[in-house]
Write an enzyme that holds these catalytic residues in place. Structure first.
Site, PDB file in Angstrom:
ATOM      1  N   HIS A 162      16.631 -59.033  11.152  1.00 16.23           N
ATOM      2  CA  HIS A 162      16.240 -59.623   9.864  1.00 16.23           C
ATOM      3  C   HIS A 162      15.224 -60.747  10.040  1.00 16.23           C
ATOM      4  CE1 HIS A 162      20.123 -57.749   8.966  1.00 16.23           C
ATOM      5  NE2 HIS A 162      19.770 -57.724   7.716  1.00 16.23           N
ATOM      6  N   ALA A 215      11.382 -57.652   4.844  1.00 18.15           N
ATOM      7  CA  ALA A 215      10.369 -56.762   5.419  1.00 18.15           C
ATOM      8  C   ALA A 215      10.993 -55.602   6.188  1.00 18.15           C
ATOM      9  CB  ALA A 215       9.431 -57.557   6.327  1.00 18.15           C
ATOM     10  N   SER A 265      18.363 -47.675  -2.092  1.00 18.83           N
ATOM     11  CA  SER A 265      17.666 -46.400  -1.883  1.00 18.83           C
ATOM     12  C   SER A 265      16.193 -46.704  -1.677  1.00 18.83           C
ATOM     13  CB  SER A 265      17.839 -45.494  -3.108  1.00 18.83           C
ATOM     14  OG  SER A 265      19.183 -45.239  -3.385  1.00 18.83           O
ATOM     15  N   GLU A 266      15.868 -47.352  -0.568  1.00 21.82           N
ATOM     16  CA  GLU A 266      14.490 -47.837  -0.382  1.00 21.82           C
ATOM     17  C   GLU A 266      13.453 -46.735  -0.537  1.00 21.82           C
ATOM     18  OE1 GLU A 266      16.987 -48.762   1.551  1.00 21.82           O
ATOM     19  OE2 GLU A 266      17.031 -50.945   1.403  1.00 21.82           O
TER      20      GLU A 266
END
Lengths: 318, 327
Positions: B126, B81, B56-57
């Site tokens: 990524h 990132a 749940s960024e």
């Protein structure tokens, strides 16, 4: 609410009403600069919730924040000076209407992006819990925020970690320019959070006695660390989404209808009907509030504009 | 000063550990943090200060902002990132704004830790060097350590900073070993370091391209070309003064950057030096950057998109041999 509580809440509601009506005029006269969202018609929720909070309880609000800030104790003159972009504003003219902050009175802040304030309140609740304090965090948001992904994330985390946070949804039936039914098939916000086991419920947000009673029922458990609560307050904003909104997406309420719904008129009828207040004392609330607003306007006009260099000097906290 | 040898990532965790021991307001949150009673951080600092979070960024980072506003100093391990992009409002439009919007009434001391640049077959989503989209965000500081010692010192400084800091550690440096000062070690923000002095050309590099630039400098030295290698260490704030002073000595500037060219530290430095150091330049500024393209999966294409030592060496030779025509 007893008689004293009723007087305090009514006084707060009139202060918000008088303030916002005056802000609307000042906006049209270009003395208030920028984007303004008024909460006229929703004052009962701010007054009944904040009226039961302590100074060390933290409140977050969104873009429609004037009422919450004033109800939490923000001085009216400094709030108005902020809206007018003056040096003596709550935020020295750096934030304006959508970003009011008054740490001294536990108003940790208003944020302008819908729903962006909800996880902030959780974090403050986490910090209060970690520090072993019994203060709570309260966040006000509209029903539009409930459809944002971070609402689900936040409710899950608040429930999972049993955070001392009270989520107050002001469901005015309109998310920006669309009715709730255009955004979601779920009519009641309390149904959205049902699987997480949050306590709370739905009340008529224009019935201030009902909001007060609901908050009084929820707050002790939140304060005792038993987990989060959600209170859905059904309400109605009389004005458009922002000042200047042509407001063509909904039918205007008739003045007769508004007299029925207006939370101030309703509380005054109820409180004089059951003898809490004397009808003779009612005009005093409005008069006092309007006088206070006029004094605030004069004082805010006296405050100079900030030194422009402040804008860059506060880029970082040094 | 006594030192010990450790890895780059070990140095980062060492700094977090020391700061958590020093200041009980420091919290550690993240999807790969704690979560087990035998986790060393959980054992040392307890489950109240070390919390595993769901995926749940937005809520995770937003909570860190709210905790910071209430006096805590949270560190969020955001892992990668790119995961910050899920929570962009909270990263670039909430915590970093509060000090400014409140007229300086509040502060938001928090650290977002994330790895970047994992160009090892991890393909498009990524591997980015996406610091360019954060370095111009008001109120947000950005650190890009290139050595274990700086990784420790910059993390400690980040945790003590009263502003939100994005601490980006390079994945390709994760297990690189180096000497790290024992105990308290702070590296100031906004101070570049000269990794290698040289009189002929200034090379500026960050993160993984710092060892690349040093290797190129060693190759060039064999031919009598002395490159000065500068590592800014933090890109917000960015120490342009050290770069300008070096260009005044060397008269030549080659900028090395893993990022896409149009969102790079290199582009910003090129503009700053062109404006403030034009009179000192004896040749055009040359940038050796990632292409304005995604990172491809297949190894030859992956290498094609990125800078490497040979590209840096070739760029320096072109600049040194410049004779008034196009570089």
């Amino acid at each position: 609410m007893d008689a004293e509580q009723t007087r305090a809440v009514l006084a707060t509601m009139w202060r918000i009403r008088a303030f916002e009506e005056r802000v609307g005029q000042l906006k049209r006269a270009d003395e208030v600069h920028g984007l303004i969202h008024l909460s006229i018609g929703q004052e009962g929720v701010a007054a009944a919730v904040c009226g039961q909070l302590r100074t060390d309880d933290a409140v977050y609000s969104g873009h429609r924040a004037h009422g919450h800030a004033l109800a939490k104790g923000a001085p009216m003159t400094r709030a108005l000076a902020e809206l007018m972009g003056r040096r003596d504003g709550l935020c020295r003219g750096m934030g304006g209407s959508m970003h009011l902050v008054d740490v001294e009175h536990g108003f940790l802040g208003a944020t302008g992006v819908v729903g962006g304030n909800i996880p902030l309140a959780l974090g403050t609740a986490l910090a209060l819990h970690a520090a072993g304090r019994d203060a709570v965090a309260v966040v006000f948001f509209g029903d539009g925020a409930v459809q944002a992904g971070l609402f689900a994330e936040s409710v899950n985390l608040a429930a999972l970690w049993r955070l001392p946070v009270l989520l107050v949804c002001e469901n005015n039936g309109f998310a920006e320019f669309s009715p709730r039914s255009a955004h979601t098939p779920v009519e009641r916000v309390r149904d959205v959070v049902a699987p997480y086991g949050l306590v709370g419920g739905t009340v008529d947000g224009n019935d201030v006695d009902a909001v007060w009673a609901a908050v009084a029922g929820l707050l002790p458990a939140v304060r005792a660390g038993e987990g989060p609560a959600l209170l859905e307050c059904l309400t109605h904003r009389l004005r458009g989404h922002y000042e200047g909104d042509p407001d063509r997406y909904r039918e205007a309420v008739s003045s007769a209808e508004w007299r029925e719904r207006d939370p101030i008129a309703r509380l005054q009828r109820a409180a004089t009907g059951d003898g809490r207040l004397d009808p003779d004392e009612l005009p005093g609330f409005e008069r006092t509030a309007r006088d206070q607003v006029e004094r605030a306007v004069l004082a805010a006009r006296e405050s100079p504009f900030p030194d422009a260099a402040l804008a860059a000097s506060l880029a970082y906290r040094r | 000063m006594s030192t010990h040898e450790t890895t780059y990532i070990g140095a980062v965790m060492e700094a977090i550990d020391l700061e958590m021991a020093r200041d009980e307001r420091v919290l550690l949150l993240g999807q790969s943090v704690g979560g087990r009673p035998d986790d060393p951080f959980v054992q040392r600092y307890g489950e109240n200060r070390v919390r595993v979070t769901p995926i749940s960024e937005t809520a995770e980072i937003g909570m860190a902002v709210g905790a910071a506003l209430a006096g805590m100093r949270p560190v969020v391990d955001a892992t990668m990132a790119e995961f910050l992009l899920v929570a962009m409002d909270q990263v670039v439009n909430e915590g970093n704004r509060f000090h400014h919007m409140s007229g300086g009434r509040v502060r938001v001391p928090m650290v977002l830790k994330a790895g970047y640049g994992f160009t090892a077959g991890w393909a498009g989503q990524h591997t980015g060097s996406i610091y360019g989209m954060f370095m111009g965000v008001p109120g947000l500081k950005v650190a890009l350590p290139s050595t274990p010692a700086d990784a420790k010192g910059l993390m400690a400084s980040a945790i003590r900073d009263d502003n939100p800091v994005l601490f980006l550690h390079h994945y390709l440096l994760t297990l690189d070993r180096g000497e790290v000062p024992d105990g308290e070690h702070l590296v100031p923000f906004g101070q570049a370091v000269i990794r290698r002095p040289g009189a002929d050309v200034t090379l500026v590099a960050t993160g993984w391209t710092v060892p690349m630039a040093l290797a190129a400098a060693a190759t060039l030295a064999a031919d009598g070309i002395e490159a000065e290698v500068i590592d800014p260490r933090t890109i917000a704030p960015l120490d342009t003064a050290t770069v300008l002073a070096s260009v005044r000595r060397t008269g030549r500037l080659v900028l090395v950057d893993q990022a896409t060219r149009h969102a790079s530290v290199s582009a910003v430095l090129a503009a700053e030096v062109a404006e403030a150091g034009f009179d000192a330049l004896r040749a055009p500024i040359v940038q050796v950057t990632g292409l304005d393209a995604g990172i491809a999966y297949s190894r030859p294409m992956e290498e094609h998109v990125l800078p490497d030592e040979a590209k840096v060496v070739a760029a320096v030779r072109r600049v040194v041999e410049y004779s008034g025509t196009r570089v």
